[in-house]
Design a protein around this motif. Structure first.
Motif, PDB file in Angstrom:
ATOM      1  N   GLY A 141       0.819  -1.214   0.000  1.00  0.00           N
ATOM      2  CA  GLY A 141       0.000   0.000   0.000  1.00  0.00           C
ATOM      3  C   GLY A 141       0.847   1.255   0.000  1.00  0.00           C
ATOM      4  O   GLY A 141       0.547   2.228  -0.694  1.00  0.00           O
ATOM      5  N   GLY A 142       1.934   1.265   0.770  1.00  0.00           N
ATOM      6  CA  GLY A 142       2.841   2.408   0.785  1.00  0.00           C
ATOM      7  C   GLY A 142       3.509   2.617  -0.557  1.00  0.00           C
ATOM      8  O   GLY A 142       3.645   3.756  -1.028  1.00  0.00           O
ATOM      9  N   LEU A 143       3.936   1.529  -1.198  1.00  0.00           N
ATOM     10  CA  LEU A 143       4.567   1.646  -2.514  1.00  0.00           C
ATOM     11  C   LEU A 143       3.596   2.173  -3.562  1.00  0.00           C
ATOM     12  O   LEU A 143       3.940   3.049  -4.358  1.00  0.00           O
ATOM     13  CB  LEU A 143       5.116   0.286  -2.947  1.00  0.00           C
ATOM     14  CG  LEU A 143       6.356  -0.198  -2.213  1.00  0.00           C
ATOM     15  CD1 LEU A 143       6.667  -1.653  -2.590  1.00  0.00           C
ATOM     16  CD2 LEU A 143       7.540   0.681  -2.531  1.00  0.00           C
TER      17      LEU A 143
ATOM     18  N   SER B 293       2.926   5.898  -3.020  1.00  0.00           N
ATOM     19  CA  SER B 293       4.038   6.752  -3.443  1.00  0.00           C
ATOM     20  C   SER B 293       4.134   6.833  -4.960  1.00  0.00           C
ATOM     21  O   SER B 293       4.462   7.891  -5.512  1.00  0.00           O
ATOM     22  CB  SER B 293       5.358   6.249  -2.848  1.00  0.00           C
ATOM     23  OG  SER B 293       5.691   4.980  -3.375  1.00  0.00           O
ATOM     24  N   ILE B 294       3.831   5.749  -5.653  1.00  0.00           N
ATOM     25  CA  ILE B 294       3.816   5.781  -7.124  1.00  0.00           C
ATOM     26  C   ILE B 294       2.730   6.719  -7.624  1.00  0.00           C
ATOM     27  O   ILE B 294       2.952   7.532  -8.530  1.00  0.00           O
ATOM     28  CB  ILE B 294       3.633   4.360  -7.694  1.00  0.00           C
ATOM     29  CG1 ILE B 294       4.892   3.533  -7.457  1.00  0.00           C
ATOM     30  CG2 ILE B 294       3.289   4.404  -9.180  1.00  0.00           C
ATOM     31  CD1 ILE B 294       4.716   2.061  -7.740  1.00  0.00           C
ATOM     32  N   LEU B 295       1.545   6.645  -7.042  1.00  0.00           N
ATOM     33  CA  LEU B 295       0.446   7.518  -7.472  1.00  0.00           C
ATOM     34  C   LEU B 295       0.748   8.988  -7.185  1.00  0.00           C
ATOM     35  O   LEU B 295       0.460   9.857  -8.014  1.00  0.00           O
ATOM     36  CB  LEU B 295      -0.856   7.099  -6.794  1.00  0.00           C
ATOM     37  CG  LEU B 295      -1.427   5.753  -7.240  1.00  0.00           C
ATOM     38  CD1 LEU B 295      -2.643   5.395  -6.393  1.00  0.00           C
ATOM     39  CD2 LEU B 295      -1.776   5.770  -8.708  1.00  0.00           C
TER      40      LEU B 295
ATOM     41  N   THR C 117       3.359  10.218  -9.673  1.00  0.00           N
ATOM     42  CA  THR C 117       2.748  10.374 -10.995  1.00  0.00           C
ATOM     43  C   THR C 117       1.941  11.666 -11.056  1.00  0.00           C
ATOM     44  O   THR C 117       1.989  12.381 -12.064  1.00  0.00           O
ATOM     45  CB  THR C 117       1.840   9.170 -11.312  1.00  0.00           C
ATOM     46  OG1 THR C 117       2.621   7.977 -11.219  1.00  0.00           O
ATOM     47  CG2 THR C 117       1.239   9.269 -12.691  1.00  0.00           C
ATOM     48  N   ALA C 118       1.234  11.978 -10.000  1.00  0.00           N
ATOM     49  CA  ALA C 118       0.455  13.223  -9.972  1.00  0.00           C
ATOM     50  C   ALA C 118       1.372  14.436 -10.071  1.00  0.00           C
ATOM     51  O   ALA C 118       1.061  15.413 -10.766  1.00  0.00           O
ATOM     52  CB  ALA C 118      -0.376  13.289  -8.686  1.00  0.00           C
ATOM     53  N   VAL C 119       2.512  14.391  -9.419  1.00  0.00           N
ATOM     54  CA  VAL C 119       3.465  15.499  -9.491  1.00  0.00           C
ATOM     55  C   VAL C 119       4.017  15.630 -10.908  1.00  0.00           C
ATOM     56  O   VAL C 119       4.126  16.742 -11.451  1.00  0.00           O
ATOM     57  CB  VAL C 119       4.606  15.303  -8.472  1.00  0.00           C
ATOM     58  CG1 VAL C 119       5.727  16.294  -8.703  1.00  0.00           C
ATOM     59  CG2 VAL C 119       4.069  15.415  -7.051  1.00  0.00           C
TER      60      VAL C 119
END
Length: 60
Positions: free
Chosen positions: A34-36, A39-41, A44-46
């Motif tokens: 869940g943490g990984l 952090s990917i999402l 990606t938003a940034v």
């Protein structure tokens, strides 16, 4: 120690191709996944925000 979470999947594609998968994971492993994913999402938003921003025009 807590019981592991178990997931199984069985799929058939036609008559000759079958797929079986089994996953055993602990609660700590689910938390790490869940943490990984979060952090990917967030990263990606940034990246999308930076790629789509409008920069001020420079006068030359």
């Amino acid at each position: 120690m807590s019981q592991p979470h178990i997931a199984t999947v069985r799929a058939a594609f036609g008559r000759k191709v079958t797929l079986r998968a089994k996953l055993e994971i602990t609660s700590g492993g689910l938390l790490a996944i869940g943490g990984l994913v979060s952090s990917i999402l967030l990263s990606t938003a940034v990246l999308v925000g930076v790629a789509t921003r409008h920069l001020p025009k420079r006068d030359r």
